[in-house]
Enzyme design. Structure first.
Site, short mmCIF file in Angstrom:
data_model
loop_
_atom_site.label_atom_id
_atom_site.label_comp_id
_atom_site.label_asym_id
_atom_site.label_seq_id
_atom_site.Cartn_x
_atom_site.Cartn_y
_atom_site.Cartn_z
CE1 TYR A 111 104.65 94.91 -32.92
CE2 TYR A 111 103.33 97.30 -32.33
CZ TYR A 111 104.67 96.70 -32.33
OH TYR A 111 105.47 97.75 -32.95
CE LYS A 117 104.90 95.82 -36.51
NZ LYS A 117 104.59 97.06 -36.02
#
Length: 284
Positions: free
Chosen positions: A126, A154
């Site tokens: 992330y 992400k």
């Protein structure tokens, strides 16, 4: 394994007595999967995991592992202990670039290499530099993509910057790039992203799923307006307010340090959500 399509980072609904409303969580997960999501994210930041007790986190994972027997389950996990607690059926773990300490690209690569070596499931990194304070160049992302056990990222850099364009012009093979800035998912898909991890997709799930499968600019523009309304206050406060107004959860409650969204923010999001969007099993 290349992750693709729509993944919804689920809220954690709370019952009137303040406990985690596990039946509501189960219904929300089933709703978004029935509407076309490829999977869900358990205990992502949208789920307020830092406010949950260990027992509550474990119960959330148990419920979502059961719902996702035929779908992808990504589990928020940022350390070795949390990675080991991931259900055996989990598809991947969503693991944050180390926040606050700003270790530099070499430190990020070393840290995530060590975690990937310990993790029983692949990592989806992330990358959200406006929260972690740790920027990464396109070359640094490619170094992360080369780590054994890293399946994707992400990507949520707050827009479409030069490094994003450079990365998307020559993406690493077998590395899933999933958009994480809801309002910018359409241009990122246009550049070639494989899908998205989108909190906004609690609403208009079918449309967000369709957009991640086949990018279409007019749909992307409409969904960007919905996402902007849903992120007008700290996530997931407006989303919870809208879900509560729709009767899909028992309360709009969040836990400190979050505060409930202002009524006008919820009304504005409801106005956007009411413009012909489908939600889960029906129309708004």
């Amino acid at each position: 394994m290349t992750l693709s399509g729509l993944h919804v980072p689920l809220i954690t609904p709370f019952a009137p007595d303040g406990t985690v409303d596990l039946p509501a969580l189960e219904r929300l997960a089933a709703d978004v999967l029935d509407a076309g999501a490829s999977g869900v994210v358990a205990l992502g930041t949208t789920g307020e995991p830092s406010s949950l007790t260990p027992a509550e986190r474990a119960s959330v994972l148990t419920v979502l592992a059961d719902v996702c027997r035929d779908a992808q389950l990504i589990v928020g996990a940022n350390d070795a202990g949390a990675l080991r607690a991931a259900p055996a059926s989990a598809t991947a773990a969503l693991t944050l670039v180390p926040p606050f300490v700003r270790p530099g690209a070499d430190g990020v690569v070393a840290h995530l290499t060590a975690l990937a070596a310990e993790s029983p499931v692949p990592l989806v990194i992330y990358h959200v530099p406006y929260r972690t304070a740790q920027p990464l160049t396109a070359d640094a992302v490619r170094r992360l993509a080369a780590i054994p056990g890293v399946a994707g990222m992400k990507l949520a850099v707050g827009g479409i910057d030069a490094d994003t364009i450079t990365l998307m012009a020559d993406p690493p093979a077998g590395f899933a790039i999933l958009g994480g800035d809801d309002a910018f998912i359409s241009p990122l898909l246009a550049l070639g992203a494989h899908g998205g991890i989108l909190a906004s997709a609690h609403l208009a799930t079918a449309e967000y799923a369709a957009l991640t499968r086949a990018w279409e600019p007019a749909l992307g523009h409409r969904l960007a307006r919905l996402s902007a309304a849903l992120f007008a206050e700290p996530n997931p406060t407006v989303i919870k307010g809208v879900l509560y107004a729709q009767g899909r959860i028992a309360t709009p409650d969040v836990r400190l340090p979050l505060l409930p969204a202002a009524p006008e923010s919820v009304r504005a999001a409801l106005d956007q959500a009411g413009q012909g969007w489908s939600v889960s099993t029906g129309a708004v």
